[in-house]
Design an enzyme around this catalytic site. Structure first.
Site, PDB file in Angstrom:
ATOM      1  N   CYS A 183       4.036  -6.681  60.360  1.00 27.39           N
ATOM      2  CA  CYS A 183       5.270  -7.239  59.797  1.00 27.39           C
ATOM      3  C   CYS A 183       5.510  -8.649  60.297  1.00 27.39           C
ATOM      4  O   CYS A 183       6.043  -9.493  59.565  1.00 27.39           O
ATOM      5  CB  CYS A 183       6.454  -6.332  60.116  1.00 27.39           C
ATOM      6  SG  CYS A 183       6.800  -6.144  61.885  1.00 27.39           S
ATOM      7  N   HIS A 348      11.243  -4.562  64.006  1.00 30.96           N
ATOM      8  CA  HIS A 348      10.654  -5.044  62.758  1.00 30.96           C
ATOM      9  C   HIS A 348      11.038  -6.504  62.571  1.00 30.96           C
ATOM     10  O   HIS A 348      12.145  -6.922  62.933  1.00 30.96           O
ATOM     11  CB  HIS A 348      11.190  -4.188  61.600  1.00 30.96           C
ATOM     12  CG  HIS A 348      10.485  -4.393  60.295  1.00 30.96           C
ATOM     13  ND1 HIS A 348       9.141  -4.217  60.145  1.00 30.96           N
ATOM     14  CD2 HIS A 348      10.960  -4.743  59.066  1.00 30.96           C
ATOM     15  CE1 HIS A 348       8.800  -4.435  58.880  1.00 30.96           C
ATOM     16  NE2 HIS A 348       9.898  -4.771  58.210  1.00 30.96           N
ATOM     17  N   ASN A 369      12.193  -8.644  53.575  1.00 33.76           N
ATOM     18  CA  ASN A 369      11.401  -7.632  54.274  1.00 33.76           C
ATOM     19  C   ASN A 369       9.926  -7.824  53.929  1.00 33.76           C
ATOM     20  O   ASN A 369       9.571  -7.957  52.758  1.00 33.76           O
ATOM     21  CB  ASN A 369      11.863  -6.234  53.835  1.00 33.76           C
ATOM     22  CG  ASN A 369      11.352  -5.144  54.748  1.00 33.76           C
ATOM     23  OD1 ASN A 369      10.276  -5.242  55.325  1.00 33.76           O
ATOM     24  ND2 ASN A 369      12.127  -4.075  54.878  1.00 33.76           N
TER      25      ASN A 369
END
Length: 824
Positions: A183, A348, A369
């Site tokens: 990520c 994250h 995201n």
């Protein structure tokens, strides 16, 4: 491309690799190996030049001209010439920073070599189908979906290399499946593409179908080449969302970003797609070299003024494309709970792709995201970001600074668990930053730790200390209370500090890694300085003065005499400092002690020329310097003006004997620096090689005698101390010397510190009754009455001790000699 193009491309690839290996071996002092690679490189480049038929000859690639080949050939000749001079008087002196830059090319078993020159370009053979990059390891989770390794160049049916409006949209829709835990990398790419796609597009060569690629990443302090093939791990179901590499949701044939990801894994993942995680700020630094800065928003924006000013700074610089922004959530232990509560994933990273102030004045951040979820882009209130994201990652465009310099250095780490190691700046890397201009200058200092073995790399607590100094010179103590302006502590791979340097001023930057238990090793780090002033000076620190001396020693039971209130005060370590030269001298003295619990100090006296014997009396009139006792572990005496030709006694004392603190030994480090030559020597207060002690009682008399027998001619030293009498005299002594203390501060075991009758000491030949040493003066010196260096021949002698008035109490007689003797 002509028929012989593949042969030429292969030769260029081979010749360049030989040139790079020759350069590496040269800086690694592997002369024979360097000569072999250098010679082979020149032969290959000569062969390439012959295959060219002039400037209009066969083109290899439109961006590889004959002039480029000549430039590479000249580099090969230049490095080979340097190699051949090694060991000769004409050999070139290699700067340490350059050697370290090349020696830090190895990570694990791979080499990632830097640019030989600033405009150096890495070329590879696109038809090299046999090249292996050893990138074939997957995690257990990835292996569940793995099908095969496939060549991206063969599967790219659309040849998706052209950078245009359509392909930029494809790049804006990059995503990664959660099984690879990248990520941070995808968030980094998304924020970079949003700013300028060329920042990543220009990293890879060639920018076309190829079996082999060179990717330039910012690794270990500079741009380095990561060479990979085009193989990617494909999953069993091509349509599955469980992609094992980076994809675009708008163009499934866009493979080159996945090749960037692969080069990243080769460095960070230890030749493997297995990955333990990183952060978007660090990944952006690897890709672009843009300066990383980590902000804890809740700490940084506690007050309304900083809350507003931070937003204004972000908004202004983001709009000007001077900074990239990513966000990171904290690890909560429960991703599900975190997602339900805040619509965020725990532990994250996210990309920030836009900032705005809406019509109602609300500050908004568009957060993206990196995973392919239903709602990838969400406008969040600025206050929501501050309260729900643990870290804001900023990456600043280094091109906005006119001054940019990096120094590479080594750090030798060895833990001995001592306070001295924590306090002392000795052996720790130090750097000076100077502002010679008439205006204050804002300077950014970036510390980056090298990757040596990423899979095993443990982040150590690092201190970065900033001290105001005259010229950016070295300092002796990390505590430095008089000058220390800032201390930064971090466990991150990178750390950025902003500091303002006043006009015509300097700072010293000290790097201190905190070792773990029984920790040791050599680490490589990079310190960069950024400034808007070209007048800024950044260099490794040098001592302010050319002359210095360091004493490492310790207090023990026999030389820990306590403060001046103790009769054994003179037993403390003493040193004589003698200054040479005709001009006035400036001396800096630092005393570091291996404890934060023990009170200690240092006194400096004018010292008469009495040879090697230390002071035996506390004479306030001869006191040059006296510091209050403290338990900080550090004492600095800066800019002490001492007269050349004079001698000074330095006496190091603890407030009470170290046994009071339950210690058998206490180490110290004494550092003296001066602009004039000097000599620092240990003074000796020992009575002799052989010492005998005897205690006597006055028993109402005023005269006592001690007999001793000498076996051969020698020198003797005598010290006689009277034990305590009336407490009133002690109180008079305290007021006499005007020192802040009290009777209660003295330990009861110090038998000699209170009232002492005035005494005198004489020595007679016991056989002839002739005087050997005669003293007419009576003395009540706290530390005793002394007879020094008295020469006696073989025989029996009587030591006569007298006092003014008859009385009671005890006397302690100490006699020392370099020959054996006995007290009768």
């Amino acid at each position: 491309m002509s028929n012989n193009a593949p042969t030429l491309l292969s030769l260029i690839d081979h010749a360049q690799r030989e040139l790079e290996l020759a350069t590496f071996a040269y800086y690694a002092s592997k002369v024979q190996e360097a000569e072999t690679h250098g010679s082979q490189s020149i032969k290959l480049f000569n062969q390439i030049l012959k295959l060219y038929s002039g400037s209009n000859g066969p083109g290899i690639q439109k961006d590889i001209s004959i002039s480029t080949i000549k430039q590479l050939c000249n580099l090969a000749i230049e490095i080979y010439t340097k190699i051949k001079k090694v060991g000769k008087p004409t050999a070139e002196k290699v700067p340490m920073e350059t050697s370290l830059k090349w020696l830090s090319s190895q990570i694990n078993q791979d080499f990632f070599l830097p640019l030989i020159t600033n405009d150096y370009r890495f070329f590879v053979d696109p038809l090299d189908l046999e090249f292996s990059d050893k990138m074939e390891n997957l995690s257990a989770e990835q292996a569940k979906y793995f099908d095969r390794w496939g060549h991206a160049s063969q599967l790219d049916v659309k040849n998706s290399w052209e950078l245009n409006d359509s392909s930029i949209k494809d790049l804006n829709n990059l995503y990664q499946d959660d099984s690879t835990s990248t990520c941070s990398f995808v968030s980094s790419l998304l924020s970079i593409v949003n700013n300028d796609p060329l920042l990543i597009y220009n990293l890879i060569y060639p920018r076309s179908k190829s079996f082999k690629y060179s990717v330039q990443l910012q690794i270990n302090g500079c741009k380095r080449a990561v060479i990979i093939n085009d193989k990617l791990p494909f999953s069993k179901d091509r349509s599955s969302s469980k992609s094992l590499f980076l994809r675009s949701s708008k163009n499934q044939h866009l493979y080159w970003p996945a090749l960037l990801e692969k080069s990243y894994f080769k460095v960070i993942g230890n030749n493997s797609y297995k990955f333990n995680g990183s952060n978007a700020g660090y990944d952006t630094y690897l890709l672009t070299g843009w300066i990383p800065e980590y902000i804890k928003p809740l700490d940084y924006c506690q007050h309304e003024d900083t809350f507003e000013s931070f937003w204004n700074m972000l908004y202004d610089n983001f709009r000007k494309r001077k900074c990239l922004i990513s966000l990171g959530t904290e690890y909560t232990g429960s991703s599900v709970y975190y997602a339900e509560k805040n619509n965020l994933v725990s532990n994250h990273d996210y990309a920030v792709i836009d900032l705005k102030v809406d019509d109602e004045g609300n500050k908004k951040m568009l957060v993206k995201n990196p995973w392919l979820v239903e709602e990838r882009e969400v406008w969040h209130d600025y206050s929501f970001v501050v309260n729900n994201f643990g870290t804001i990652y900023l990456n600043w465009d280094h091109r906005m600074f006119s001054f940019n310099q990096t120094l590479k250095f080594t750090y030798s780490l060895k833990n001995n668990g001592s306070v001295l190691q924590e306090l002392s700046a000795e052996g720790k890397p130090q750097f000076g930053v100077s502002n010679p201009s008439e205006k204050s200058v804002d300077v950014w200092i970036l510390l980056v730790q090298d990757i040596m073995d990423y899979s095993k790399q443990e982040l150590r607590n690092t201190k970065i200390l900033f001290a105001e100094t005259q010229y950016g010179e070295t300092i002796n103590s990390l505590k430095g209370g008089r000058r220390l302006s800032k201390i930064i502590e971090t466990t991150n791979k990178t750390s950025l500090t902003r500091i303002t340097i006043k006009p015509r001023s300097s700072i010293t930057v000290v790097i201190a890694l905190t070792p773990e238990e029984e920790d040791s090793g050599i680490f490589l780090l990079n310190l960069s300085c950024f400034s808007h002033s070209n007048d800024t000076v950044f260099r490794k620190s040098k001592p302010l003065f050319p002359f210095s001396d360091v004493v490492n020693s310790e207090w023990k039971w026999n030389n820990s005499g306590g403060s001046w209130l103790y009769s054994d005060y003179i037993n403390n370590p003493q040193y004589v400092l003698e200054i040479f030269g005709g001009d006035d001298s400036t001396v800096n003295i630092t005393l570091l002690v291996d404890s934060f619990d023990v009170l200690f100090s240092l006194q400096i006296f004018w010292f008469p020329d009495t040879g090697n014997r230390g002071i035996q009396r506390y004479d306030a009139k001869k006191l040059v310097f006296n510091e209050k006792y403290n338990a900080t572990g550090e004492l600095e005496i800066p800019n002490l003006s001492l007269t050349p030709g004079r001698k000074y006694a330095l006496l190091l004392s603890t407030y009470s004997p170290i046994s009071d603190f339950g210690l058998d030994e206490l180490k110290y480090r004494l550092i003296v620096n001066s602009n004039q030559k000097f000599r620092l020597s240990k003074l000796n207060n020992s009575l002799g090689l052989f010492v005998r002690t005897k205690s006597l009682q006055w028993e109402g008399s005023n005269r006592k005698k001690v007999l001793f027998q000498i076996d051969r001619e020698c020198k003797i030293n005598i010290r006689v101390i009277a034990k305590r009498g009336s407490i009133d005299t002690l109180e008079r002594n305290l007021s006499k010397f005007s020192i802040n203390s009290s009777v209660d501060s003295l330990d009861a075991h110090n038998e000699y510190a209170a009232y002492r009758p005035k005494i005198r000491v004489n020595v007679f030949d016991d056989n002839t009754n002739k005087s050997v040493f005669y003293n007419t003066e009576f003395d009540d010196n706290l530390y005793g009455t002394f007879i020094n260096d008295l020469t006696v021949i073989r025989g029996t002698y009587s030591l006569v001790i007298e006092r003014f008035e008859a009385g009671d109490g005890e006397i302690c007689v100490n006699i020392g000699a370099d020959a054996k003797f006995s007290i009768l």
